[in-house]
Write a protein that holds these residues in place. Structure first.
Motif, short mmCIF file in Angstrom:
data_model
loop_
_atom_site.label_atom_id
_atom_site.label_comp_id
_atom_site.label_asym_id
_atom_site.label_seq_id
_atom_site.Cartn_x
_atom_site.Cartn_y
_atom_site.Cartn_z
N GLY A 237 0.82 -1.22 0.00
CA GLY A 237 0.00 0.00 0.00
C GLY A 237 0.84 1.26 0.00
N ASN A 238 1.90 1.28 -0.81
CA ASN A 238 2.82 2.42 -0.93
C ASN A 238 3.57 2.73 0.36
OD1 ASN A 238 2.24 2.80 -3.61
ND2 ASN A 238 0.68 4.34 -3.23
N HIS A 239 3.69 1.76 1.24
CA HIS A 239 4.42 1.96 2.49
C HIS A 239 5.79 1.29 2.46
CE1 HIS A 239 1.44 4.00 4.98
NE2 HIS A 239 0.53 3.28 4.35
N LEU A 240 6.36 1.11 1.28
CA LEU A 240 7.64 0.42 1.16
C LEU A 240 8.75 1.17 1.90
CD1 LEU A 240 9.17 -1.95 -0.03
CD2 LEU A 240 9.61 -0.56 -2.05
N ALA A 241 8.78 2.49 1.75
CA ALA A 241 9.81 3.28 2.44
C ALA A 241 9.66 3.17 3.95
CB ALA A 241 9.73 4.74 2.01
N GLY B 15 11.68 1.09 8.87
CA GLY B 15 11.31 0.45 10.15
C GLY B 15 12.12 -0.81 10.39
N VAL B 16 12.34 -1.61 9.36
CA VAL B 16 13.15 -2.83 9.52
C VAL B 16 14.58 -2.45 9.87
CG1 VAL B 16 14.14 -4.77 8.23
CG2 VAL B 16 11.69 -4.30 8.09
N PHE B 17 15.11 -1.43 9.19
CA PHE B 17 16.47 -0.98 9.49
C PHE B 17 16.57 -0.50 10.93
CE2 PHE B 17 19.87 2.33 9.18
CZ PHE B 17 20.92 1.45 9.01
N ALA B 18 15.56 0.26 11.39
CA ALA B 18 15.56 0.76 12.77
C ALA B 18 15.47 -0.41 13.75
CB ALA B 18 14.40 1.72 12.97
N ALA B 19 14.66 -1.42 13.43
CA ALA B 19 14.52 -2.58 14.32
C ALA B 19 15.83 -3.36 14.38
CB ALA B 19 13.38 -3.47 13.84
N VAL B 20 16.50 -3.52 13.24
CA VAL B 20 17.78 -4.24 13.23
C VAL B 20 18.81 -3.49 14.06
CG1 VAL B 20 19.70 -4.92 11.73
CG2 VAL B 20 17.35 -5.48 11.08
N LEU B 21 18.86 -2.16 13.88
CA LEU B 21 19.81 -1.39 14.69
C LEU B 21 19.49 -1.49 16.17
CD1 LEU B 21 20.38 1.94 12.70
CD2 LEU B 21 22.01 0.11 13.12
N THR B 22 18.21 -1.44 16.50
CA THR B 22 17.81 -1.56 17.91
C THR B 22 18.20 -2.92 18.46
OG1 THR B 22 15.97 -0.07 17.49
CG2 THR B 22 15.86 -1.35 19.50
N GLY B 23 18.04 -3.98 17.66
CA GLY B 23 18.39 -5.33 18.11
C GLY B 23 19.89 -5.53 18.23
N LEU B 24 20.67 -4.88 17.37
CA LEU B 24 22.12 -5.04 17.41
C LEU B 24 22.79 -4.22 18.50
CD1 LEU B 24 23.09 -5.07 13.64
CD2 LEU B 24 23.11 -6.99 15.23
N PHE C 14 12.81 7.83 13.98
CA PHE C 14 12.17 9.09 13.57
C PHE C 14 11.90 9.09 12.06
CE2 PHE C 14 12.62 13.43 11.89
CZ PHE C 14 11.55 14.03 12.52
N LEU C 15 12.87 8.59 11.28
CA LEU C 15 12.66 8.51 9.83
C LEU C 15 11.51 7.57 9.47
CD1 LEU C 15 16.31 8.46 8.47
CD2 LEU C 15 14.63 10.28 8.21
N ALA C 16 11.42 6.45 10.17
CA ALA C 16 10.33 5.51 9.92
C ALA C 16 8.99 6.17 10.24
CB ALA C 16 10.52 4.25 10.76
N PHE C 17 8.92 6.88 11.35
CA PHE C 17 7.69 7.59 11.72
C PHE C 17 7.34 8.66 10.70
CE2 PHE C 17 5.64 11.14 13.98
CZ PHE C 17 4.46 10.51 14.35
N THR C 18 8.36 9.40 10.22
CA THR C 18 8.13 10.45 9.23
C THR C 18 7.62 9.87 7.92
OG1 THR C 18 9.89 11.75 10.23
CG2 THR C 18 9.21 12.39 8.03
N CYS C 19 8.21 8.74 7.49
CA CYS C 19 7.73 8.08 6.27
C CYS C 19 6.28 7.63 6.43
CB CYS C 19 8.60 6.86 5.93
SG CYS C 19 10.23 7.27 5.32
N TRP C 20 5.94 7.09 7.59
CA TRP C 20 4.58 6.63 7.83
C TRP C 20 3.59 7.78 7.79
CZ3 TRP C 20 1.28 7.29 12.17
CH2 TRP C 20 0.13 6.50 12.13
N ILE C 21 3.94 8.89 8.47
CA ILE C 21 3.04 10.05 8.51
C ILE C 21 2.87 10.64 7.11
CG2 ILE C 21 2.93 12.47 9.29
CD1 ILE C 21 1.96 10.60 11.38
N SER C 22 3.96 10.77 6.37
CA SER C 22 3.86 11.38 5.04
C SER C 22 3.02 10.51 4.10
CB SER C 22 5.24 11.64 4.45
OG SER C 22 5.92 10.44 4.24
N GLN C 23 3.14 9.17 4.20
CA GLN C 23 2.33 8.31 3.35
C GLN C 23 0.86 8.38 3.75
OE1 GLN C 23 3.38 6.73 0.56
NE2 GLN C 23 1.19 6.49 0.27
#
Length: 163
Positions: A5-9, A14-23, A49-58
């Motif tokens: 649904g155009n939420h690829l970004a 979000g996956v990148f943020a989750a991986v960083l948080t896990g590492l 923050f970038l994941a949240f911004t992408c979600w809000i903009s979409q």
């Protein structure tokens, strides 16, 4: 719209943020308090923050496009209804479509005559510009003749003095 649904970004960030948080705990445990901890301290909140911004903009784009389809439909509807409305003059008299066409024809005739007069004016301006350039050339020729005559006079005076 795709599978997401155009939420690829949003998903990628979000996956990148989750991986960083896990590492982060892994690097903190294995490498201790050092520069890597500082990097994670900055990187993790920024990626979330970038994941949240992408979600809000979409969400905003989806919201705007949801109402865009409705507004274009209502614009078409208003255009078709305005074609059936009657046109009135400033004094309240109704104007028929034939009268409108006659007025359009008169105005287009006047417009054509104005275009022709503009073309005539343009050609006259071009002719005058050519005359001006010709006159400037003539003035330059005359000034050169005058200088040549002055030089001849000076040359003849210097010949008479040297004799």
């Amino acid at each position: 719209m795709g599978y997401l649904g155009n939420h690829l970004a949003t998903v990628v960030t979000g996956v990148f943020a989750a991986v960083l948080t896990g590492l982060w705990p892994y690097f903190l445990e294995n490498y201790g308090q050092n520069i890597i901890n500082s990097i994670f301290l900055f990187a993790v909140p920024i990626t979330w923050f970038l994941a949240f911004t992408c979600w809000i903009s979409q969400k905003s784009a989806d919201y705007m496009h949801k109402y865009e389809a409705h507004s274009s439909h209502s614009e078409k509807k208003s255009l078709s209804s305005s074609q059936t409305t009657q046109i009135y003059t400033s004094d309240g008299k109704q104007v028929s479509p034939n009268e409108i066409k006659v007025a359009q024809n008169e105005l287009s005739g006047e417009l054509n005559t104005l275009k022709e007069s503009v073309k005539l004016k343009d050609s006259e301006i071009e002719r005058l510009n050519q005359e001006i350039s010709n006159l400037q050339t003539l003035v330059q020729i005359e000034s050169l003749k005058t200088e040549l005559a002055n030089l001849k006079m000076l040359a003849s005076k210097s010949k008479t003095k040297s004799k």
